[in-house]
Design an enzyme around this catalytic site. Structure first.
Site, PDB file in Angstrom:
ATOM      1  N   GLU A  38       0.822  -1.221   0.000  1.00 37.44           N
ATOM      2  CA  GLU A  38       0.000   0.000   0.000  1.00 37.44           C
ATOM      3  C   GLU A  38       0.855   1.270   0.000  1.00 37.44           C
ATOM      4  O   GLU A  38       0.512   2.260   0.648  1.00 37.44           O
ATOM      5  CB  GLU A  38      -0.981   0.008   1.183  1.00 37.44           C
ATOM      6  CG  GLU A  38      -1.941  -1.146   1.201  1.00 37.44           C
ATOM      7  CD  GLU A  38      -2.658  -1.354  -0.130  1.00 37.44           C
ATOM      8  OE1 GLU A  38      -2.878  -0.367  -0.854  1.00 37.44           O
ATOM      9  OE2 GLU A  38      -2.984  -2.511  -0.448  1.00 37.44           O
ATOM     10  N   GLY A  39       1.965   1.223  -0.692  1.00 35.18           N
ATOM     11  CA  GLY A  39       2.877   2.366  -0.726  1.00 35.18           C
ATOM     12  C   GLY A  39       3.906   2.207   0.367  1.00 35.18           C
ATOM     13  O   GLY A  39       3.573   2.265   1.558  1.00 35.18           O
TER      14      GLY A  39
END
Length: 573
Positions: free
Chosen positions: A431-432
């Site tokens: 998620e980043g």
């Protein structure tokens, strides 16, 4: 002791730290007052203690596997998922029009916290579905909402997100997956995706994939990407799972941890899909799901840390190791040794700080939705990268300390202490990555010249000023740290070369989190009246952990030149 749900911590946070009553006072959430919230959390806590926690080791020891094209989940996960779905815990914050409860995201976040602590591998499944629900609520057509949302909300169907490809990781714009218009409102999606959490399972009737792909006229980069809903089984005229779509699980990844969560390589081979949102605007729609997931992953991080802390504390309370410094005044186990006490106290302090930040972010999202006030949206945007990065780093650090508390037994797999660290490690990556979160904080989130950060600092300093009479030393430390943060924000916005910001972005974010954590700990001490365990925990955090901000902000202001002074060849030699 087995896993204990942290419902009392949530009640304290809601009542005295984040101000849950402000959420309940809005028209949108008027039917979710504090006493009802506590009843909900108590029920969810029982499920986590009695149903999910006993499954945690099964997921690690007996991983999900791919058999003849079918993903078989870990033993007991079917019953655990059934308890989650039938309890309504997936659709807590979803729109009641489609069968959701319409409860505050703050409540859903607290439940996800407890599920993460009790069985992180299984919790990933409903988390992905919750993100898809939000994306469809915001961007799907009415027909797709009516068909898919009720099934996702009940948990009959599960949702995934498909971004990453072998050559396109953080640079999503490099993807090669393609979509062609079939001329009947559907599209043929072709491409391979990797690292797909819960890409398939044998515990739901259908799996619905949100897939990023490029139309023939899509330009290069992220601006040419569209988003498609591609179900495993195509719904028939009655909305029931019908014919098999042209997609398959190629393999399951062999991972460091999260063995109970099937992470798939997915192949889409002209699979039928439906566009979500506008052509070439797929990233905007996907970011709705990703931002939801960034809060969720931050919660997963420190949630897993909570499980590690509870196990480490249990071990420290039982393990005898020679004569302890406290003698007859202690309990005769390693918890009486200063260094063990230091580790356990730090674990507890870090978890409180991370949980308070996550609940504050969830509250900001709820208030933005309930009031339409742009200021709440701005606050949520500022807190999102901090919560994701600090929450996951906290989970990693706490789980690592949990192994250390166990000593040699922590290195022995049979104790289960290492599982928490292996499971949680990936949360700093997906998620980043946390580096990307930090770059977002000093980049996009500072495009307002630091105004959102300065408004938050005003609140921190105002509280510290008001507590000077009661807590002169702690208040001065928090106020002074906030001033250091203010100066560092000012330095950040003055840098026109973004590489100078990015070079110190991670220590800047962690220093920011240190100041925020101290703020919430001071607030807890004030609410407790200045005497009690929460006050002593605040004193520990402010006296022993907050001073780290000095070094972190020094790194943040060092610029990029020193990082490039050594060439790659120099690093080799």
């Amino acid at each position: 002791m087995p896993y204990r749900a942290t419902t009392e911590d949530f009640q304290f946070l809601f009542d005295h730290v984040i101000g849950y009553d402000q959420i309940a006072e809005t028209e949108l959430f008027a039917e979710a007052p504090s006493d009802m919230a506590q009843a909900v959390l108590t029920e969810a806590g029982k499920m986590c203690e009695e149903v999910l926690a006993p499954l945690n080791r099964n997921g690690d020891l007996i991983p999900a596997k791919l058999e003849n094209g079918v993903v078989r989940t870990s033993p007991g996960f079917d019953e655990g998922y059934k308890a989650i779905a039938e309890g309504g815990w997936i659709g807590m914050a979803a729109d009641p029009e489609y069968g959701g409860m319409g409860l505050p995201l703050t409540l859903q976040t607290a439940v996800n916290d407890m599920m993460s602590a009790s069985c992180l591998s299984l919790q990933l499944c409903p988390l992905m579905t919750q993100g898809q629900i939000e994306a469809l609520e915001h961007h799907a057509s009415d027909d797709l909402k009516n068909l898919y949302l009720p099934k996702l909300i009940t948990g009959e169907w599960a949702g995934t997100m498909n971004l990453t490809e072998p050559q396109a990781g953080s640079d999503v714009g490099a993807l090669s997956s393609k979509a062609e218009d079939n001329g009947d409102g559907t599209y043929s999606v072709t491409g391979q995706k990797i690292f797909i959490s819960w890409g398939d399972n044998d515990i739901t009737e259908n799996v619905c994939h949100l897939v990023l792909a490029r139309l023939p006229d899509g330009v290069a980069g992220t601006k040419g990407i569209s988003l498609f809903l591609v179900p495993k089984l195509i719904p028939d005229a009655d909305g029931n799972p019908g014919e098999r779509n042209s997609l398959r699980v190629v393999s399951l990844e062999h991972k460091m941890g999260l063995h109970g969560s099937p992470t798939a390589v997915m192949s889409f081979e002209g699979a039928r899909g439906w566009m979500i949102g506008e052509p070439h605007k797929g990233m905007a729609a996907m970011f709705t799901m990703m931002n939801n997931a960034r809060l969720g992953v931050g919660v997963q991080g420190y949630g897993a840390g909570e499980g590690a802390f509870q196990q480490a504390l249990e071990y420290a309370l039982e393990r005898k190791q020679g004569r302890t410094p406290l003698g007859d005044k202690g309990n005769g186990t390693i918890v009486d040794f200063a260094d063990v006490r230091r580790m356990l106290t730090q674990m507890r302090a870090e978890l409180f700080a991370a949980r308070a930040m996550a609940m504050s972010l969830a509250k900001a999202i709820d208030m933005a939705r309930a009031t339409g006030d742009a200021e709440w949206n701005t606050r949520a945007a500022l807190l999102t990268p901090i919560v994701k990065a600090y929450g996951t780093e906290t989970g990693i650090n706490v789980s690592n300390m949990g192994i250390q508390v166990h000593g040699g037994m922590g290195f022995i797999e049979e104790t289960g202490a290492a599982q928490y660290l292996r499971d949680v490690r990936v949360t700093a990556i997906y998620e980043g990555t946390n580096g990307i979160q930090a770059m977002d904080l000093v980049g996009r989130k500072m495009m307002d010249e630091g105004e959102a950060a300065f408004r938050l600092l005003e609140e921190i300093e105002t509280q510290a000023e008001g507590a000077r009479a009661q807590f002169p030393n702690m208040s001065e430390a928090v106020w002074s740290a906030a001033e250091d943060l203010r100066e560092t924000v000012e330095w950040q916005v003055e840098q026109k070369d973004m590489q100078d910001r990015f070079a110190g972005a991670v220590p800047f974010l962690m220093g920011f989190a240190r100041v925020l954590g101290a703020h919430f700990h001071l607030k807890a001490a004030i609410a407790e009246g200045g005497k009690g365990p929460r006050t002593e925990l605040a004193r520990f955090h402010i006296n022993r952990l907050l001073p780290e901000h000095v070094a972190q902000f020094a790194q943040a202001r060092a610029g990029a030149a020193g990082l490039y002074a050594l060439t790659p060849d120099d690093l080799v030699s």
